[in-house]
Design a protein around this motif. Structure first.
Motif, PDB file in Angstrom:
ATOM      1  N   ALA A  14       0.821  -1.203   0.000  1.00 47.59           N
ATOM      2  CA  ALA A  14       0.000   0.000   0.000  1.00 47.59           C
ATOM      3  C   ALA A  14       0.861   1.261   0.000  1.00 47.59           C
ATOM      4  O   ALA A  14       1.915   1.306   0.633  1.00 47.59           O
ATOM      5  CB  ALA A  14      -0.915   0.006   1.218  1.00 47.59           C
ATOM      6  N   PRO A  15       0.416   2.305  -0.712  1.00 47.60           N
ATOM      7  CA  PRO A  15       1.121   3.583  -0.646  1.00 47.60           C
ATOM      8  C   PRO A  15       0.806   4.299   0.659  1.00 47.60           C
ATOM      9  O   PRO A  15      -0.092   3.909   1.408  1.00 47.60           O
ATOM     10  CB  PRO A  15       0.545   4.349  -1.847  1.00 47.60           C
ATOM     11  CG  PRO A  15      -0.838   3.808  -1.989  1.00 47.60           C
ATOM     12  CD  PRO A  15      -0.754   2.354  -1.615  1.00 47.60           C
ATOM     13  N   PRO A  39       8.423  -2.604  16.593  1.00 49.49           N
ATOM     14  CA  PRO A  39       7.908  -1.501  15.775  1.00 49.49           C
ATOM     15  C   PRO A  39       8.487  -1.528  14.360  1.00 49.49           C
ATOM     16  O   PRO A  39       9.670  -1.796  14.159  1.00 49.49           O
ATOM     17  CB  PRO A  39       8.368  -0.257  16.540  1.00 49.49           C
ATOM     18  CG  PRO A  39       8.516  -0.716  17.957  1.00 49.49           C
ATOM     19  CD  PRO A  39       9.028  -2.123  17.844  1.00 49.49           C
ATOM     20  N   ILE A  40       7.614  -1.238  13.394  1.00 43.09           N
ATOM     21  CA  ILE A  40       7.998  -1.199  11.987  1.00 43.09           C
ATOM     22  C   ILE A  40       7.165  -0.129  11.302  1.00 43.09           C
ATOM     23  O   ILE A  40       6.038   0.160  11.727  1.00 43.09           O
ATOM     24  CB  ILE A  40       7.792  -2.575  11.316  1.00 43.09           C
ATOM     25  CG1 ILE A  40       8.285  -2.562   9.856  1.00 43.09           C
ATOM     26  CG2 ILE A  40       6.351  -3.018  11.408  1.00 43.09           C
ATOM     27  CD1 ILE A  40       8.273  -3.944   9.202  1.00 43.09           C
ATOM     28  N   ALA A  41       7.719   0.490  10.275  1.00 44.19           N
ATOM     29  CA  ALA A  41       6.984   1.503   9.530  1.00 44.19           C
ATOM     30  C   ALA A  41       7.316   1.380   8.055  1.00 44.19           C
ATOM     31  O   ALA A  41       8.391   0.891   7.681  1.00 44.19           O
ATOM     32  CB  ALA A  41       7.321   2.903  10.038  1.00 44.19           C
ATOM     33  N   THR A  42       6.400   1.826   7.217  1.00 43.39           N
ATOM     34  CA  THR A  42       6.666   1.949   5.780  1.00 43.39           C
ATOM     35  C   THR A  42       6.233   3.326   5.327  1.00 43.39           C
ATOM     36  O   THR A  42       5.240   3.879   5.815  1.00 43.39           O
ATOM     37  CB  THR A  42       5.921   0.884   4.951  1.00 43.39           C
ATOM     38  OG1 THR A  42       4.513   1.111   5.042  1.00 43.39           O
ATOM     39  CG2 THR A  42       6.252  -0.512   5.426  1.00 43.39           C
ATOM     40  N   ILE A  43       7.003   3.870   4.390  1.00 47.47           N
ATOM     41  CA  ILE A  43       6.651   5.124   3.735  1.00 47.47           C
ATOM     42  C   ILE A  43       6.818   4.862   2.244  1.00 47.47           C
ATOM     43  O   ILE A  43       7.926   4.562   1.781  1.00 47.47           O
ATOM     44  CB  ILE A  43       7.560   6.278   4.195  1.00 47.47           C
ATOM     45  CG1 ILE A  43       7.518   6.411   5.728  1.00 47.47           C
ATOM     46  CG2 ILE A  43       7.138   7.589   3.549  1.00 47.47           C
ATOM     47  CD1 ILE A  43       8.523   7.411   6.282  1.00 47.47           C
ATOM     48  N   ALA A  44       5.732   4.935   1.501  1.00 48.23           N
ATOM     49  CA  ALA A  44       5.768   4.518   0.098  1.00 48.23           C
ATOM     50  C   ALA A  44       4.996   5.501  -0.773  1.00 48.23           C
ATOM     51  O   ALA A  44       3.890   5.940  -0.424  1.00 48.23           O
ATOM     52  CB  ALA A  44       5.185   3.115  -0.051  1.00 48.23           C
ATOM     53  N   GLY A  46       4.684   6.091  -5.213  1.00 44.93           N
ATOM     54  CA  GLY A  46       5.101   5.950  -6.593  1.00 44.93           C
ATOM     55  C   GLY A  46       6.029   4.770  -6.835  1.00 44.93           C
ATOM     56  O   GLY A  46       6.191   3.878  -6.002  1.00 44.93           O
ATOM     57  N   GLU A  47       6.616   4.776  -8.025  1.00 44.63           N
ATOM     58  CA  GLU A  47       7.495   3.700  -8.446  1.00 44.63           C
ATOM     59  C   GLU A  47       8.951   4.053  -8.129  1.00 44.63           C
ATOM     60  O   GLU A  47       9.405   5.157  -8.424  1.00 44.63           O
ATOM     61  CB  GLU A  47       7.344   3.458  -9.948  1.00 44.63           C
ATOM     62  CG  GLU A  47       5.963   2.988 -10.359  1.00 44.63           C
ATOM     63  CD  GLU A  47       5.611   1.641  -9.760  1.00 44.63           C
ATOM     64  OE1 GLU A  47       6.524   0.780  -9.679  1.00 44.63           O
ATOM     65  OE2 GLU A  47       4.448   1.448  -9.364  1.00 44.63           O
ATOM     66  N   GLY A  48       9.660   3.121  -7.565  1.00 45.96           N
ATOM     67  CA  GLY A  48      11.056   3.341  -7.221  1.00 45.96           C
ATOM     68  C   GLY A  48      11.570   2.169  -6.403  1.00 45.96           C
ATOM     69  O   GLY A  48      10.858   1.176  -6.183  1.00 45.96           O
ATOM     70  N   PRO A  49      12.806   2.252  -5.944  1.00 50.98           N
ATOM     71  CA  PRO A  49      13.383   1.143  -5.200  1.00 50.98           C
ATOM     72  C   PRO A  49      12.763   0.995  -3.808  1.00 50.98           C
ATOM     73  O   PRO A  49      12.196   1.946  -3.260  1.00 50.98           O
ATOM     74  CB  PRO A  49      14.864   1.538  -5.094  1.00 50.98           C
ATOM     75  CG  PRO A  49      14.858   3.030  -5.176  1.00 50.98           C
ATOM     76  CD  PRO A  49      13.740   3.373  -6.119  1.00 50.98           C
ATOM     77  N   THR A  50      12.877  -0.205  -3.285  1.00 52.97           N
ATOM     78  CA  THR A  50      12.498  -0.460  -1.890  1.00 52.97           C
ATOM     79  C   THR A  50      13.766  -0.596  -1.066  1.00 52.97           C
ATOM     80  O   THR A  50      14.657  -1.376  -1.403  1.00 52.97           O
ATOM     81  CB  THR A  50      11.657  -1.741  -1.768  1.00 52.97           C
ATOM     82  OG1 THR A  50      10.387  -1.528  -2.382  1.00 52.97           O
ATOM     83  CG2 THR A  50      11.435  -2.107  -0.305  1.00 52.97           C
ATOM     84  N   THR A  81      10.344   8.460  -3.440  1.00 52.89           N
ATOM     85  CA  THR A  81       9.978   7.839  -4.705  1.00 52.89           C
ATOM     86  C   THR A  81      10.344   6.363  -4.580  1.00 52.89           C
ATOM     87  O   THR A  81      11.507   5.978  -4.721  1.00 52.89           O
ATOM     88  CB  THR A  81      10.726   8.472  -5.891  1.00 52.89           C
ATOM     89  OG1 THR A  81      10.452   9.869  -5.930  1.00 52.89           O
ATOM     90  CG2 THR A  81      10.304   7.824  -7.198  1.00 52.89           C
ATOM     91  N   GLY A  82       9.356   5.541  -4.286  1.00 50.44           N
ATOM     92  CA  GLY A  82       9.593   4.138  -3.998  1.00 50.44           C
ATOM     93  C   GLY A  82       9.058   3.802  -2.620  1.00 50.44           C
ATOM     94  O   GLY A  82       7.982   4.274  -2.229  1.00 50.44           O
ATOM     95  N   ARG A  83       9.824   3.041  -1.868  1.00 47.24           N
ATOM     96  CA  ARG A  83       9.336   2.577  -0.563  1.00 47.24           C
ATOM     97  C   ARG A  83      10.501   2.439   0.407  1.00 47.24           C
ATOM     98  O   ARG A  83      11.559   1.912   0.060  1.00 47.24           O
ATOM     99  CB  ARG A  83       8.620   1.238  -0.741  1.00 47.24           C
ATOM    100  CG  ARG A  83       8.167   0.570   0.536  1.00 47.24           C
ATOM    101  CD  ARG A  83       7.321  -0.668   0.251  1.00 47.24           C
ATOM    102  NE  ARG A  83       7.991  -1.606  -0.644  1.00 47.24           N
ATOM    103  CZ  ARG A  83       7.442  -2.722  -1.117  1.00 47.24           C
ATOM    104  NH1 ARG A  83       6.185  -3.022  -0.811  1.00 47.24           N
ATOM    105  NH2 ARG A  83       8.117  -3.527  -1.925  1.00 47.24           N
ATOM    106  N   VAL A  84      10.291   2.932   1.617  1.00 44.54           N
ATOM    107  CA  VAL A  84      11.257   2.744   2.696  1.00 44.54           C
ATOM    108  C   VAL A  84      10.566   1.955   3.800  1.00 44.54           C
ATOM    109  O   VAL A  84       9.464   2.313   4.237  1.00 44.54           O
ATOM    110  CB  VAL A  84      11.769   4.097   3.245  1.00 44.54           C
ATOM    111  CG1 VAL A  84      12.804   3.865   4.339  1.00 44.54           C
ATOM    112  CG2 VAL A  84      12.360   4.942   2.135  1.00 44.54           C
TER     113      VAL A  84
END
Length: 349
Positions: A14-15, A39-44, A46-50, A81-84
């Motif tokens: 999910a973005p 604890p974990i988080a994602t910030i996403a 558009g298209e790009g590297p993870t 741009t992508g996902r962390v």
């Protein structure tokens, strides 16, 4: 492959910005229904590297944990741009106890890969990374220090992987940390390392050794945090202008390596360790670099540790109290030019 018992409400596809936990089933003597929460988080966007960011693999290593927590709070979705994917304290039991090994199962998480979904807590965590998070990722960043046991000259480091394209990616990301020294190391303490598993899956792997001990200077915190942001810019997941050593007015990164077992010097006796050199010092073969004193025999002359060859001290013993077999000094040597040439896109292979 057996599914992991680790659960999360995070939707990695999910973005947007998500903050949650990984839950690890853990039955202990006061409760049959319990879990460890990481604890974990994602910030996403558009298209790009993870990029997978982790620290706290060992609980007594702090600058990386702080750097990732700061990043988690500071990153804006519009910058990505992508996902962390961010895990500030991977080994939560060890992070809470400020120990290298997990107090839950006594294991070194960094020696548990590829892991086991039916094993101990550390093995379950390792298996989840191996089978879920590494396959999602293009870049894996695992932040370390020497912990309580070893004090490192602050550096980014990597393995000399065989695949030249992967090696070039890793070298570029390592240099983006803008540390004075970049370090090639070998695995003299066994198998099962997190970076090795990620490398075997073809990932661009970046690791660090940012000092060690309980005290972390402002300079080390700044290097940890600024370097991490710069690596994210370098790999294309974070907007911004990449800083180079040249743009910062610094000399080029010096590549050093400790690939031979003789580069790792261990204490032959127990006692109080006195460092006779500082990390980052260049030393000559035969130069005294450490001394071990004996509190039960104060009249006895200390045992002097001499450099077996010329090189640069990349790390030395952290605590003064030293047991026989503890690492005393790691001595690194300049990487040959023909190897450094393989870090460049211009290398023909």
């Amino acid at each position: 492959m057996t599914n992991s018992p680790i659960k999360t409400e995070i939707d990695f596809s999910a973005p947007g910005r998500q903050v949650g936990i990984l839950t690890v089933p853990y039955s202990y003597n006061l409760s049959g229904w319990a879990q460890l929460q990481i604890p974990i988080a994602t910030i996403a966007r558009g298209e790009g590297p993870t990029v997978l960011l982790m620290a706290g693999n060992h609980g007594d290593e702090y600058p990386g944990q702080i750097a990732i927590m700061r990043l988690l709070r500071e990153l804006n979705l519009e910058e990505i741009t992508g996902r962390v994917i961010l895990i500030p304290s991977l080994n939560m039991p060890a992070a809470k106890a400020s120990t290298r090994l997990s107090p839950v199962d006594g294991m070194n998480l960094n020696r548990c890969f590829p892991g086991d979904p039916g094993g101990t807590v550390s093995q379950i965590i390792a298996h989840y990374l191996t089978t879920v998070l590494f396959p999602l990722s293009d870049v894996v960043i695992d932040l370390h220090t020497g912990g309580r046991g070893v004090y490192f000259f602050p550096c980014a480091h990597m393995h000399l992987v065989e695949d030249l394209a992967q090696r070039r990616r890793m070298a570029g990301a390592t240099m983006a940390y803008n540390t004075d020294l970049a370090f090639l190391y070998s695995d003299i303490a066994g198998t099962g390392l997190l970076p090795v598993e990620a490398e075997s899956q073809g990932k661009t792997v970046v690791t660090t050794e940012m000092g060690g001990g309980e005290v972390t200077t402002r300079a080390v915190h700044r290097l940890s945090q600024d370097g991490l942001r710069n690596v994210l810019i370098h790999v294309g997941v974070l907007e911004g202008q990449e800083q180079t050593r040249s743009s910062l007015g610094l000399s080029p990164t010096r590549w050093v390596q400790a690939l031979d077992s003789g580069d790792y010097i261990f204490a032959a006796e127990s006692g109080l360790y006195e460092s006779l050199v500082d990390v980052g010092d260049d030393v000559d073969a035969g130069q005294p670099i450490g001394a071990i004193h004996f509190i039960e025999r104060p009249d006895r002359q200390p045992t002097i540790i001499e450099a077996p060859s010329s090189g640069v001290v990349i790390a030395h013993r952290g605590p003064t109290v030293t047991q026989q077999g503890d690492i005393a000094v790691c001595l690194a040597h300049d990487v040959p030019e023909n190897v450094i040439a393989t870090f460049s896109d211009s290398h023909s292979g």
